[in-house]
Design an enzyme around this catalytic site. Structure first.
Site, short mmCIF file in Angstrom:
data_model
loop_
_atom_site.label_atom_id
_atom_site.label_comp_id
_atom_site.label_asym_id
_atom_site.label_seq_id
_atom_site.Cartn_x
_atom_site.Cartn_y
_atom_site.Cartn_z
N LYS A 78 20.96 -48.18 -13.92
CA LYS A 78 20.27 -47.41 -12.60
C LYS A 78 19.73 -46.13 -12.82
CE LYS A 78 20.49 -48.43 -7.95
NZ LYS A 78 20.46 -49.42 -7.38
N GLY A 178 23.68 -57.75 12.28
CA GLY A 178 22.55 -57.17 11.39
C GLY A 178 21.57 -58.20 11.26
N GLY A 180 18.55 -58.37 10.10
CA GLY A 180 17.31 -57.72 9.37
C GLY A 180 16.90 -58.81 8.56
N VAL A 182 18.26 -59.78 5.47
CA VAL A 182 19.02 -60.59 4.96
C VAL A 182 19.69 -61.50 6.12
CG1 VAL A 182 21.49 -60.99 3.97
CG2 VAL A 182 19.90 -59.02 3.24
P1 NAD Z 1 17.29 -54.38 7.12
O1 NAD Z 1 17.18 -52.74 7.34
O2 NAD Z 1 16.42 -55.27 6.88
O3 NAD Z 1 18.15 -55.18 8.17
C1 NAD Z 1 19.57 -54.34 8.80
C2 NAD Z 1 19.69 -54.69 10.09
O4 NAD Z 1 20.97 -54.21 10.70
C3 NAD Z 1 18.82 -54.34 11.09
O5 NAD Z 1 18.43 -55.16 11.92
C4 NAD Z 1 19.57 -53.07 11.96
O6 NAD Z 1 19.19 -52.87 13.24
C5 NAD Z 1 20.95 -53.67 11.77
N1 NAD Z 1 22.00 -52.69 11.79
C6 NAD Z 1 21.97 -51.72 11.41
N2 NAD Z 1 23.18 -50.90 11.68
C7 NAD Z 1 23.98 -51.88 12.48
C8 NAD Z 1 25.27 -51.94 12.83
N3 NAD Z 1 26.24 -50.92 12.75
N4 NAD Z 1 25.63 -53.05 13.57
C9 NAD Z 1 24.90 -54.02 13.64
N5 NAD Z 1 23.56 -54.09 13.07
C10 NAD Z 1 23.29 -52.96 12.28
O7 NAD Z 1 18.31 -54.64 5.68
P2 NAD Z 1 18.60 -55.74 4.73
O8 NAD Z 1 17.58 -55.84 3.85
O9 NAD Z 1 18.81 -56.92 5.45
O10 NAD Z 1 20.15 -55.51 4.02
C11 NAD Z 1 21.32 -55.56 5.18
C12 NAD Z 1 22.39 -55.31 3.86
O11 NAD Z 1 22.35 -56.35 2.87
C13 NAD Z 1 22.55 -53.98 3.57
O12 NAD Z 1 24.03 -53.68 3.37
C14 NAD Z 1 21.92 -54.33 1.84
O13 NAD Z 1 22.40 -53.24 0.89
C15 NAD Z 1 22.36 -55.50 1.77
N6 NAD Z 1 21.80 -56.57 0.59
C16 NAD Z 1 20.39 -56.61 0.89
C17 NAD Z 1 19.67 -57.34 0.05
C18 NAD Z 1 18.18 -57.42 0.29
O14 NAD Z 1 17.48 -58.42 -0.61
N7 NAD Z 1 17.43 -57.05 1.19
C19 NAD Z 1 20.17 -58.02 -1.14
C20 NAD Z 1 21.56 -57.55 -1.55
C21 NAD Z 1 22.34 -56.83 -0.31
#
Ligand code: NAD
Length: 371
Positions: A78, A178, A180, A182
């Site tokens: 990292k 969430g 988003g 994922v």
């Molecule tokens: P993102 O920002 O695209 O989406 C997050 C979503 O969660 C948004 O719609 C936001 O409004 C919502 N949100 C935020 N706080 C909230 C709450 N308290 N309750 C309900 N909804 C809430 O993020 P992402 O890329 O989808 O990542 C989501 C999670 O997955 C994170 O923990 C990230 O570390 C993890 N993750 C992501 C990836 C990836 O490929 N993007 C890979 C591994 C892990």
């Protein structure tokens, strides 16, 4: 200073820690290469004002275990830059290029995006030293959030979990916390398997309909920068009410620690597939396991993104990368759930053992272990 670095160490690493400083350009950065017994380290570059050596080392270790658990030929590392990621873009380019240039001979570390960095930053690193993943499409990058690489892996994990719990996807309902990158893709891919989405939440609230929600229209709302609660279907609930929705499958895809001892009693689902990182506290995870809830731990279920990045590094196209995500996530989920059943442990304990066993086996092949 020496003492601080060495106190972080254990049998797995970190193998190498480098501080990079350049006052004129404002570069204050750290690279931690934790362990490269399996192969060159892949791990994100995080840019934030308050990042520390200890955080960098902890995240590097998480990458060692995550990459090993995902079955990738990569170790863990990292890097962090102590700076404001919202600085003017020209200045940001200088800082990132200078940091990458200083690390140009560290060919056992491959940069990836993380908090405060994106595909544009990875393009600068690639131009500077030739080693980064998470690139823009124009440079052969696979846009993993747009395509839903992690959500695709989450769905693959749920498919395997059917053989280990009382859930059949074609008859099952799901709730997604969430909606988003994922969450929305997990919903989309699981819907193809016949699962009905009955609740979805984002930071503004929860939309709920026991008859089923229309996934595509929710995705459209999110792409328009709106909330799932702006949907004209279903009833609207408070944000955290999603925890107590009666769905067979519950997918956390938002924030850490959303299920804790104070709300774990509300959980009514039979299967939790962790899209987010550490969404359930350690004690709550044990309580759920004891209550018979099957949990696929984060670093097994959400490995689709890092697998996709590693495949991009090997020059693969998105179709081949998705095939490999499915194969690796399915296989690892099956191994973890079978081991947990046989050894009477939680899936997380089984997943951690699997990762450690893989790293240890690779270390045994090297004269110096970690590298
Ligand atoms: P993102 O920002 O695209 O989406 C997050 C979503 O969660 C948004 O719609 C936001 O409004 C919502 N949100 C935020 N706080 C909230 C709450 N308290 N309750 C309900 N909804 C809430 O993020 P992402 O890329 O989808 O990542 C989501 C999670 O997955 C994170 O923990 C990230 O570390 C993890 N993750 C992501 C990836 C990836 O490929 N993007 C890979 C591994 C892990």
């Amino acid at each position: 200073m020496n003492a601080v670095v060495f106190e972080l160490g254990d049998e797995y690493g970190p193998y190498k820690t480098i501080h990079v400083f350049n006052q004129r350009l404002g570069v204050r950065g750290i690279l931690v290469i934790d362990n490269v017994a399996i192969g060159p380290a892949i791990g994100g570059l995080r840019m934030a004002k308050d990042v520390t050596l200890a955080e960098c080392a902890r995240l590097a270790r998480a990458m060692t275990l995550k990459n090993a658990a995902a079955g990738l030929a990569h170790g863990g590392g990292k890097s962090v830059l102590m700076a404001d990621p919202a600085m003017p873009i020209g200045k940001k380019e200088d800082v990132i290029r200078a940091f990458a240039h200083a690390l140009r001979t560290e060919d056992q570390y491959i940069f990836g995006p993380d908090m405060g960095t994106n595909e544009q930053c990875m393009a600068w690193v690639r131009d500077e030293i030739g080693r980064s993943v998470g690139l823009p499409k124009a440079l052969g990058g696979i846009p993993l959030d747009e395509l839903g690489a992690t959500g695709y892996g989450v769905a693959a994990a749920a498919e395997v979990a059917q053989d280990f719990c009382d859930v059949t996807l074609t008859k099952a309902t799901m709730a997604i916390q969430g909606f988003g990158s994922v969450g929305m893709h997990a919903a989309r891919f699981l819907a193809r398997d016949g699962v009905t989405l009955i609740a979805a939440s984002d930071s503004k609230g929860t939309v709920y309909s026991p008859e089923g929600l229309d996934i595509e229209s929710l995705i459209t709302l999110k792409h328009e920068g709106r909330s799932v609660v702006d949907s004209d279907r279903g009833s609207k609930l408070a944000r955290d009410d999603i925890v107590s929705v009666q769905a067979d499958i519950w997918i956390p895809a938002a924030r850490p620690d959303v299920i804790r001892m104070d709300n774990v009693g509300k959980m009514k689902s039979k299967l939790i597939v962790q899209g987010a990182n550490i969404p359930v506290t350690t004690d709550a995870e044990v309580a759920l396991h004891e209550a018979g809830v099957l949990i696929i731990p984060d670093f097994i279920a959400n490995a689709g993104g890092v697998i996709c990045a590693a495949m991009e590094y090997q020059g693969m196209d998105e179709n081949r990368a998705f095939e490999i995500i499915r194969n690796k996530v399915s296989e690892n989920t099956r191994i973890v759930l079978s081991n947990a059943r046989q050894r009477h442990t939680t899936p997380r304990q089984a997943a951690t053992s699997l990762a450690r066993e893989r790293v240890t086996a690779a270390m045994d092949t090297h004269r110096f272990g970690l590298y």
